[in-house]
Design a protein around this motif. Structure first.
Motif, short mmCIF file in Angstrom:
data_model
loop_
_atom_site.label_atom_id
_atom_site.label_comp_id
_atom_site.label_asym_id
_atom_site.label_seq_id
_atom_site.Cartn_x
_atom_site.Cartn_y
_atom_site.Cartn_z
N MET A 316 26.23 -8.37 6.98
CA MET A 316 25.19 -8.70 6.00
C MET A 316 25.40 -7.87 4.74
O MET A 316 25.75 -6.69 4.81
N ASP A 317 25.19 -8.49 3.61
CA ASP A 317 25.23 -7.75 2.35
C ASP A 317 24.26 -8.39 1.37
O ASP A 317 23.94 -9.57 1.50
N VAL A 318 23.80 -7.58 0.43
CA VAL A 318 22.87 -8.12 -0.57
C VAL A 318 23.64 -8.90 -1.64
O VAL A 318 23.10 -9.76 -2.31
N SER A 319 24.92 -8.60 -1.76
CA SER A 319 25.70 -9.22 -2.84
C SER A 319 26.45 -10.44 -2.35
O SER A 319 27.30 -10.38 -1.45
N ARG A 322 30.23 -10.11 -2.91
CA ARG A 322 30.96 -9.33 -1.91
C ARG A 322 31.15 -10.12 -0.63
O ARG A 322 32.16 -10.02 0.04
N GLY A 348 21.44 -10.85 2.64
CA GLY A 348 20.09 -10.32 2.88
C GLY A 348 20.02 -8.89 2.38
O GLY A 348 21.04 -8.28 2.04
N GLU A 367 28.72 3.93 4.50
CA GLU A 367 28.62 4.21 3.06
C GLU A 367 27.66 3.24 2.37
O GLU A 367 27.99 2.65 1.34
N LEU A 372 20.97 2.95 -1.80
CA LEU A 372 19.56 2.53 -1.84
C LEU A 372 18.76 3.52 -2.68
O LEU A 372 19.08 4.71 -2.72
#
Ligand code: SAH
Length: 470
Positions: A316-319, A322, A348, A367, A372
């Motif tokens: 999962m990644d916010v970007s 990516r 997410g 990492e 955040l």
């Protein structure tokens, strides 16, 4: 409710051109919820003030109201602060009566649009949830200095204490269109309420009026959340778009920044050591169904895929960008079906409770936490340790004490430009122990990379395991 805008730019009467409102006239505009009056209390070559007086009609508000009437007391729709305070009505009025100025248009003197001029805005009766600290956190990063006066609830009964209403003066050298956009977005954010339902249209407005400043505002998430009335699906997708808009070429920049970090770390092959340490911690936990949270471009995912013990892998990644890069790196399209079924990539944020994350054997965050906002860590802790609650959690983060060892890293500098903080070993351990105690885990710590006496290793790892009695 009164908003005044003053400039000392010379000639100050340029304000009239920019606002498209003649300084000599009083003008009144009808709005769906009342009237806006524009006039100039002060007009001179050295100082000019325009005022917007908003006269909100409580009856019209009730008539125009869409959706349920709220759940407070019966008369609340008639007896409330809305007619008297700066709220989303002010934003609608700004867009309605200063629309050209807000959108950076000036018919007669287009050169004025891009001019940064000394401006002062005063808002009388601004409700502000969170008080003066929030006011400052929202406006100061945009280059304003503030003077703030808080009202008591009732002057005759000082023991009742302070109200949430303020008179605020903002002072800064700004383009007028930027000042108006800041007010347009931030006034309802401070109020943390909106007089209409929010939907995709609001997302579009936020992205439009926040275009030049929101993505890199340190309170971007708070602003987005409050502006979109905490509607998670809207907030999430907006934050994702902002993350990408922040950067003209996200792919290139992400790669460049990662490269910078990689150059710093290359001498010890630290990246590889870190991945291996995380992988063996995951194996030791006996995990089969695993989450890689903040998976980035999928380096850990690719190692997980190579190990058949991991039967279900979620990155999962916010970007979005990516994730796209991760999909390409893992060649997801070319994987045989059986392999392909083992891995899922999802977009997410770790700052929102997410049902999709519940029930896994383990979660790895390599990492990630240092990306955040420190003020949001408590939210992240609940999202991960309370709601998703994997049986094991593996967290790696830089050890700040080691930084002086890196050639080429400026004293006091962080290893990656996106890092919001880097912790010493004591800081990381204190945080991790506190989280473990609170959410029923035990935690142990391990150094990754060369352990230098006195400063420790470049990376620190915490391995959390759910306590047996939980
Ligand atoms: N784990 C990877 C990437 C680390 S870089 C590795 O070790 O190589 C940090 C990653 O965290 C980035 O990909 C970034 O997009 C992601 N990230 C930052 N904030 C996030 C959030 N709120 N939720 C999920 N991912 C986030």
């Amino acid at each position: 409710m009164l908003l005044t805008i003053t400039t000392t730019h010379i000639p100050a009467t340029d304000l009239g051109y920019l606002l498209h409102k003649h300084p000599a006239r009083v003008q009144t505009f009808a709005l769906s919820f009342g009237q806006a009056h524009i006039f100039y209390p002060q007009v001179g070559p050295e100082c000019c003030t325009a005022a917007l007086l908003l006269d909100v009609d409580p009856i019209k508000i009730v008539r125009n109201r869409r959706g349920p009437a709220g759940n407070a007391f019966a008369l609340q729709q008639y007896v409330n602060d809305r007619p008297y305070v700066a709220s989303s009505f002010l934003s609608v009025a700004i867009a309605g009566v200063f629309g050209s100025a807000l959108n950076g248009k000036c018919k007669d003197h287009p050169h004025l649009v891009d001019l940064r001029m000394p401006l002062q805005a005063k808002v009388i009766a601004l409700p502000c949830r969170g008080g003066e600290p929030i006011l400052r956190r929202l406006f100061e990063p945009l280059g304003y200095s503030l003077s703030v006066k808080r009202y008591t609830l009732d002057e005759q009964f000082s023991e009742w204490g302070d109200s949430d209403y303020f008179t605020v003066e903002l002072q800064g050298t700004q383009r007028l269109s930027d000042l108006l956009a800041h007010l347009y977005v931030l006034v309802p954010v401070l109020d943390d309420d909106k007089h209409y339902w929010v939907g995709d249209e609001e997302v579009a407005k936020l992205l439009h009026y926040g275009e030049s400043w929101l993505a890199h505002h340190p309170e971007c998430e708070l602003i987005t959340e409050r502006y979109l009335k905490h509607q998670r699906h809207l907030v999430n997708s907006t934050l994702m778009q902002l993350a990408e808009e922040d950067d003209p070429d996200p792919e290139e920049t992400a790669a460049r920044r990662d490269e910078e970090e990689a150059v710093v770390e290359i001498s010890v092959g630290l990246h590889r050591q870190r991945l291996e340490a995380v992988l063996s911690a995951l194996s030791e936990c006996g995990a089969a169904r695993v989450l890689d949270l903040g998976c980035g471009e999928g380096k850990l995912l690719s190692l997980l895929l190579q190990d058949g013990h991991f039967t279900e892998i979620v990155g999962m990644d916010v970007s979005h960008q990516r994730l796209k890069n991760a999909a390409a790196r893992l060649r997801l399209d070319e994987l045989p079906d059986r392999q392909r079924r083992r891995i899922t990539l999802i977009q997410g944020s770790l700052l929102y409770r997410d049902k999709r994350l519940a029930g896994y054997d383990a979660a790895a965050l390599t990492e990630v936490i240092e990306h955040l906002e420190p003020s949001r860590l408590d939210v992240f802790e609940r999202v991960l340790f309370e709601f998703a609650h994997p049986a094991s959690v593996i967290v790696t983060t830089p050890n700040r004490e080691y930084n002086a060892q890196w050639p080429g890293l400026a004293a006091g500098g962080f290893r990656h430009r996106d890092h919001r903080f880097e912790w010493t070993r004591a800081e990381f351990q204190a945080w991790a122990q506190h989280v473990a105690d609170r959410y029923n885990y035990t935690v142990r710590f391990m150094p990754i990379g060369a352990d230098v006496p006195g400063v420790g290793a470049p990376t620190q790892m915490g391995v959390f395991n759910e306590s047996d009695h939980s």
